[in-house]
Scaffold this motif. Structure first.
Motif, PDB file in Angstrom:
ATOM      1  N   GLU A   1      48.569   8.454 -23.560  1.00 49.03           N
ATOM      2  CA  GLU A   1      48.449   7.359 -23.416  1.00 49.03           C
ATOM      3  C   GLU A   1      48.767   7.423 -21.555  1.00 49.03           C
ATOM      4  N   GLY A   2      47.589   7.099 -20.718  1.00 54.01           N
ATOM      5  CA  GLY A   2      47.931   7.077 -19.259  1.00 54.01           C
ATOM      6  C   GLY A   2      48.557   8.588 -18.360  1.00 54.01           C
TER       7      GLY A   2
ATOM      8  N   SER B   1      36.771  16.428 -16.547  1.00 54.07           N
ATOM      9  CA  SER B   1      35.666  17.041 -17.376  1.00 54.07           C
ATOM     10  C   SER B   1      36.017  16.151 -19.082  1.00 54.07           C
ATOM     11  N   MET B   2      37.443  15.692 -19.072  1.00 56.10           N
ATOM     12  CA  MET B   2      38.032  15.115 -19.761  1.00 56.10           C
ATOM     13  C   MET B   2      38.485  13.683 -19.590  1.00 56.10           C
ATOM     14  N   PRO B   3      37.608  12.959 -20.516  1.00 56.73           N
ATOM     15  CA  PRO B   3      38.930  11.743 -20.320  1.00 56.73           C
ATOM     16  C   PRO B   3      40.432  10.595 -20.821  1.00 56.73           C
TER      17      PRO B   3
ATOM     18  N   THR C   1      40.637   5.305 -24.036  1.00 58.92           N
ATOM     19  CA  THR C   1      40.603   5.569 -23.277  1.00 58.92           C
ATOM     20  C   THR C   1      40.834   4.690 -22.093  1.00 58.92           C
ATOM     21  N   ASP C   2      40.626   4.883 -20.707  1.00 58.77           N
ATOM     22  CA  ASP C   2      41.146   4.451 -19.805  1.00 58.77           C
ATOM     23  C   ASP C   2      39.938   3.447 -18.291  1.00 58.77           C
ATOM     24  N   VAL C   3      38.475   3.873 -19.122  1.00 58.99           N
ATOM     25  CA  VAL C   3      37.706   4.029 -18.903  1.00 58.99           C
ATOM     26  C   VAL C   3      36.937   2.789 -19.232  1.00 58.99           C
ATOM     27  N   ASP C   4      37.258   2.675 -20.907  1.00 58.16           N
ATOM     28  CA  ASP C   4      36.859   1.816 -21.144  1.00 58.16           C
ATOM     29  C   ASP C   4      37.021   0.297 -21.884  1.00 58.16           C
TER      30      ASP C   4
END
Length: 199
Positions: A94-95, A114-116, A133-136
């Protein structure tokens, strides 16, 4: 111990603790936080160790450790999940940007394209599965292109994609905390709920 495909607890070969003397630790002052046993396509067995904000390959016969930490990963914790797929090893935390070890080239690098950045993941069915993930909204599971754990590009050249479990939690809002595979199903653990995905 593991739980096998029939739901039984089964024993597997374990690790021996190698120390130089009473009270000694294997890697200087640092105690290993994560140990991962990887078997490459050429039959090479490699032990990966996370300790002291660094990543190592352990030589369990000689008792030595080779530092494979990328030069500027910005590691702030040793809470890695280590996953293997198609002769590569993936370090997820995480992070943090994912770190990849390529056995074919024996190189370690950070994947920022290319990887979250995910909290958890698993390797199964020829794919990497990553969640929180950081983007959702921390309720989406992303899966990679088959046999390419670095390709998470949706509508790209591969068959990577994602699905949102926000409508399937039995008791309302939750966040993905862990992903595992059991009896041919992907098990998605939330803080308060569990979803079994078998499509």
């Amino acid at each position: 111990a593991i739980i096998d495909s029939y739901g039984r607890v089964a024993a597997r070969k374990s690790f021996n603790v190698l120390v130089a003397g009473e009270g000694a630790t294997p890697i200087g002052p640092d105690t290993p936080s994560v140990i991962y046993n990887f078997l490459s396509e050429d039959g090479t067995e490699i032990i990966f160790v996370a300790a002291g904000l660094k990543l190592y390959i352990a030589d369990i016969v000689g008792g030595t450790y080779t530092d494979i930490t990328p030069l500027t990963p910005g590691i702030t914790d040793d809470n890695w999940q280590i996953l293997g797929l198609n002769n590569k090893v993936f370090f997820i935390q995480e992070g943090h940007d994912p770190i990849v070890y390529d056995h074919a080239t024996t190189t370690t690098y950070v994947n920022t394209t290319s990887m979250p950045r995910a909290k958890c993941g698993t390797s199964a069915y020829g794919r990497l599965w990553l969640g929180n993930t950081d983007v959702d909204n921390h309720q989406v599971v992303y899966y990679s292109t088959r046999l390419n754990g670095e390709d998470f590009v949706v509508d790209g050249a591969g068959d990577a994609d994602f699905f949102n479990v926000s409508h399937y939690w039995p008791s309302g809002y939750d966040t993905i905390e862990a992903l595992h595979v059991h009896n041919a199903a992907l098990v998605i653990f939330g803080k308060d709920n569990v979803v079994v995905y078998n499509n």
